[in-house]
Design an enzyme around this catalytic site. Structure first.
Site, short mmCIF file in Angstrom:
data_model
loop_
_atom_site.label_atom_id
_atom_site.label_comp_id
_atom_site.label_asym_id
_atom_site.label_seq_id
_atom_site.Cartn_x
_atom_site.Cartn_y
_atom_site.Cartn_z
N SER A 191 6.92 7.87 4.81
CA SER A 191 6.42 8.55 3.70
C SER A 191 6.94 9.82 3.46
O SER A 191 7.57 10.49 4.31
CB SER A 191 4.91 8.90 4.07
N CYS A 240 8.29 -0.14 -0.49
CA CYS A 240 8.49 1.21 -1.13
C CYS A 240 9.18 1.20 -2.60
O CYS A 240 9.17 2.04 -3.63
CB CYS A 240 9.60 2.09 -0.32
N TRP A 275 6.11 0.42 9.41
CA TRP A 275 5.52 -0.92 9.73
C TRP A 275 6.04 -2.08 8.64
O TRP A 275 5.55 -3.04 8.90
CB TRP A 275 4.07 -0.77 9.90
N ASN A 276 6.10 -1.57 7.37
CA ASN A 276 6.23 -2.58 6.25
C ASN A 276 7.29 -3.44 6.24
O ASN A 276 7.09 -4.58 5.91
CB ASN A 276 6.16 -1.91 5.21
N GLU A 328 14.66 8.02 3.82
CA GLU A 328 14.25 6.97 2.97
C GLU A 328 12.82 6.95 2.71
O GLU A 328 12.02 6.48 3.40
CB GLU A 328 14.55 5.57 3.45
N LEU A 329 12.37 7.27 1.49
CA LEU A 329 10.97 8.08 1.52
C LEU A 329 10.06 7.10 0.54
O LEU A 329 10.34 6.03 0.17
CB LEU A 329 10.69 9.56 1.30
N GLU A 366 21.58 3.50 2.33
CA GLU A 366 21.76 2.61 3.62
C GLU A 366 22.21 1.30 2.98
O GLU A 366 22.12 0.82 1.90
CB GLU A 366 20.38 2.48 4.18
P1 NAP Z 1 4.46 7.27 7.56
O1 NAP Z 1 3.25 7.61 7.83
O2 NAP Z 1 5.49 8.13 6.99
O3 NAP Z 1 4.96 6.71 8.96
C1 NAP Z 1 6.62 6.29 9.49
C2 NAP Z 1 7.11 6.57 10.79
O4 NAP Z 1 7.01 8.21 10.93
C3 NAP Z 1 5.81 6.00 11.61
O5 NAP Z 1 6.82 5.57 12.75
C4 NAP Z 1 5.19 7.16 12.07
O6 NAP Z 1 4.57 7.08 13.46
C5 NAP Z 1 6.19 8.32 12.11
N1 NAP Z 1 5.53 9.54 12.01
C6 NAP Z 1 4.43 10.12 11.47
N2 NAP Z 1 4.47 11.42 11.59
C7 NAP Z 1 5.25 11.89 12.44
C8 NAP Z 1 5.62 13.05 12.87
N3 NAP Z 1 4.99 14.07 12.81
N4 NAP Z 1 6.77 13.21 13.51
C9 NAP Z 1 7.71 11.73 13.83
N5 NAP Z 1 7.17 10.70 13.43
C10 NAP Z 1 6.20 10.53 12.54
O7 NAP Z 1 4.91 6.04 6.83
P2 NAP Z 1 3.99 4.54 6.72
O8 NAP Z 1 2.90 4.53 6.19
O9 NAP Z 1 4.50 3.90 8.13
O10 NAP Z 1 4.98 3.68 5.68
C11 NAP Z 1 4.74 3.83 4.27
C12 NAP Z 1 5.66 4.78 3.52
O11 NAP Z 1 7.22 4.39 3.73
C13 NAP Z 1 5.50 4.45 1.84
O12 NAP Z 1 5.48 5.93 1.41
C14 NAP Z 1 6.76 3.75 1.64
O13 NAP Z 1 7.53 4.03 0.30
C15 NAP Z 1 7.89 4.33 2.49
N6 NAP Z 1 9.10 3.34 2.70
C16 NAP Z 1 10.09 3.93 2.27
C17 NAP Z 1 11.24 3.01 2.38
C18 NAP Z 1 12.57 3.55 1.77
O14 NAP Z 1 13.74 2.74 1.98
N7 NAP Z 1 12.51 4.53 0.82
C19 NAP Z 1 11.06 1.82 3.10
C20 NAP Z 1 9.90 1.50 3.59
C21 NAP Z 1 8.70 2.41 3.51
P3 NAP Z 1 2.89 7.19 13.53
O15 NAP Z 1 2.40 6.11 12.48
O16 NAP Z 1 2.64 6.99 14.84
O17 NAP Z 1 2.59 8.55 12.81
#
Ligand code: NAP
Length: 485
Positions: free
Chosen positions: A234, A289, A156-157, A255-256, A463
């Protein structure tokens, strides 16, 4: 939503060129994090809709993979133009569903659109190789081909940019996409699907499913027609998707999470370092992130840095992102509020001082005060975990060797930053930091022209940039015999 182009507001999923509801008719409500007001509902799709989307994407891909590079380039160029023509509305959608200050949302749309422009150009540069023959009557070729149907899951971010970074290279090289955006921010993704239709994407090439993450994720990772998973989110969910993808041996890009160190050496330009730290820390209320999560300042300038940084932090304007003067919007959820408070309380209990902020903001709801903690030490939770909120912990260090060791002492390896005016140190520290990206004398590193990505538990793959197409391509070696007469 009060948009100039009302067509951008779509509240159904997009499969095979059709706007669809969930088979069982169920929906989820989307709330504005700044006001808790309802923005509308989107379908709660599950396994059956995902299978239908994959079948549509497979059909579309078999035709799209045979198009020429110029044709693929031209639809991406169209999408780039359409995004910029609708920049204000698209930014408003981001701010309404994600809370980001409107100026940052405008920037995100420009950034997202830039990937469509960049990969419209790269589409024409997917070169192969002719390798010197190993036998006199042989010729050896390498060609690059699209990997196939791509499953894509985003957070979402950066609801527009994270999708664009994946969709653009996939479409550029001849793949098709089934994407699941984050449940908090579906409208940005659906607006993008609408514009892709106008840009000339054939039906089925891009499919967007809102709904149940586990059920959609399970089908995407298990289905044999999906040849690649690309995920931003995440580390814990990334590991799960990697495991789920193992059974069908898919190519996976991740990308975590990050835990960025931001190091300020005594020879740095102090004002530049303070400004760089402010940007690296407080962008999107600390919810990126690549946000600075551990600020290390050399002991001789520690007090001076803390004083200037705290003064500027306490001047940040918190409010609804739609107001032009706002520099800090709300956090995304109550869970985010809890994590921020947990990190502050833990640090205080272990001896840190709150230099400014430290509490939920008096605006109420999901607003939190921009916070600076001084006297932070390595045993505190904030030294080990990504906060994902507006808290700047400032650590003190004595020398280069020590700070590099402490900066690298984490399972994460996404972004790192440091400030120095010493040329030798610039090279040494850049090379020694175990991170995929390093910002030297800058707090901003993202651009479509450079490879974005992490090492260790921060991810796999890159990416953007000329390397951004590699993850969507398979290499094929062709050995041609019988050349001699
Ligand atoms: P998240 O909880 O991992 O969610 C990301 C996506 O994964 C959402 O669409 C979520 O949907 C989905 N998801 C969750 N559980 C799943 C499953 N079991 N199977 C398939 N999809 C699933 O992360 P977030 O809180 O939205 O984002 C924050 C994290 O993203 C932070 O750790 C940040 O550092 C990281 N991030 C990394 C980058 C990068 O480029 N490295 C960029 C931006 C953000 P639901 O919410 O419906 O579960």
């Amino acid at each position: 939503m009060d948009l100039m182009n009302k067509n951008l507001l779509k509240d159904t999923s997009y499969v095979d060129g059709e706007w669809i509801n969930a088979n069982d008719g169920s929906c989820s409500e989307i709330l504005n994090p700044a006001t808790s007001e309802s923005l509308g509902f989107v379908p709660n799709c599950g396994s059956a809709e995902t299978i239908a989307a994959i079948e549509a994407a497979r059909r579309a891909q078999s035709i799209w993979s045979k198009t020429d590079a110029k044709e693929r380039s031209s639809v991406l160029k169209n999408l780039h133009r359409l995004m910029l023509e609708n920049q204000e509305d698209l930014a408003k959608i981001i701010t309404l569903e994600g809370g980001k200050p409107i100026s940052e949302s405008i920037g995100e749309i420009a950034y997202a659109a830039s990937f469509f422009e960049w990969f419209s150009e790269e589409a024409k540069r997917v070169y192969g190789d002719v390798i010197p023959a190993h036998q006199h009557d042989r010729r050896t070729l390498v060609i690059k081909q699209p990997i196939g149907v791509v499953g894509c899951i985003t957070p979402w971010n950066f609801p527009s940019a994270m999708l664009a970074r994946k969709i653009a290279p996939a479409i550029a090289v001849g793949c098709s996409v089934v994407a699941k955006p984050a449940p908090e921010t579906p409208f940005s993704a659906l607006a993008l699907a609408y514009l892709s239709e106008l840009a000339g994407f054939p039906k089925g090439l891009l499919n967007i499913l809102t709904g149940d993450a586990e059920r959609i994720g399970a089908v995407l990772t298990e289905n044999k027609d999906i040849r690649k998973i690309t995920f931003t989110g995440s580390t814990s969910v990334g590991k799960l998707l990697l495991k789920q993808s193992a059974e069908s041996v898919k190519k996976v890009s991740l990308e975590l999470g990050g835990h960025a160190p931001f190091i300020v050496f005594e020879d740095a330009d102090l004002d530049a370092a303070v400004d760089g730290a402010l940007i690296a820390k407080y962008r999107n209320s600390g919810q990126t992130c690549v946000c600075a999560n551990r600020i290390y300042v050399q002991s001789g300038i520690y007090d001076a840095f803390c004083e200037r940084f705290t003064e500027k932090t306490s001047g940040l304007v918190v409010g609804n992102g739609l107001e032009e003067k706002t520099q800090q919007g709300p956090l995304i959820s109550n869970n985010a509020m809890r994590k921020v408070s947990l990190h502050i309380d833990d640090a205080k209990n272990k001896g840190a001082t709150v230099a400014t902020g430290g509490n939920p903001h008096n605006l109420g709801g999901l607003f939190f005060e921009p916070t600076v903690l001084t006297g932070v030490t390595d045993d505190m939770l904030i030294a080990k975990e990504e906060t994902f909120g507006p808290v700047a912990p400032i650590f003190s260090f004595e020398n280069e060797q020590e700070v590099v060791k402490r900066a690298n002492d984490t399972p994460f390896g996404l972004a790192a930053y440091f400030y120095t005016s010493d040329l030798g140190k610039s090279w040494r520290v850049s090379e020694q930091l175990d991170y995929g990206m390093v910002g030297l004398n800058t707090g901003i590193i993202s651009t479509e022209m450079a490879p974005f990505g992490g090492i260790k538990e921060s991810g796999i793959g890159r990416e953007g940039s000329k390397y951004g197409v590699d993850d969507y391509l398979e290499m094929k070696y062709i050995s041609i015999a019988g050349i001699e007469e």
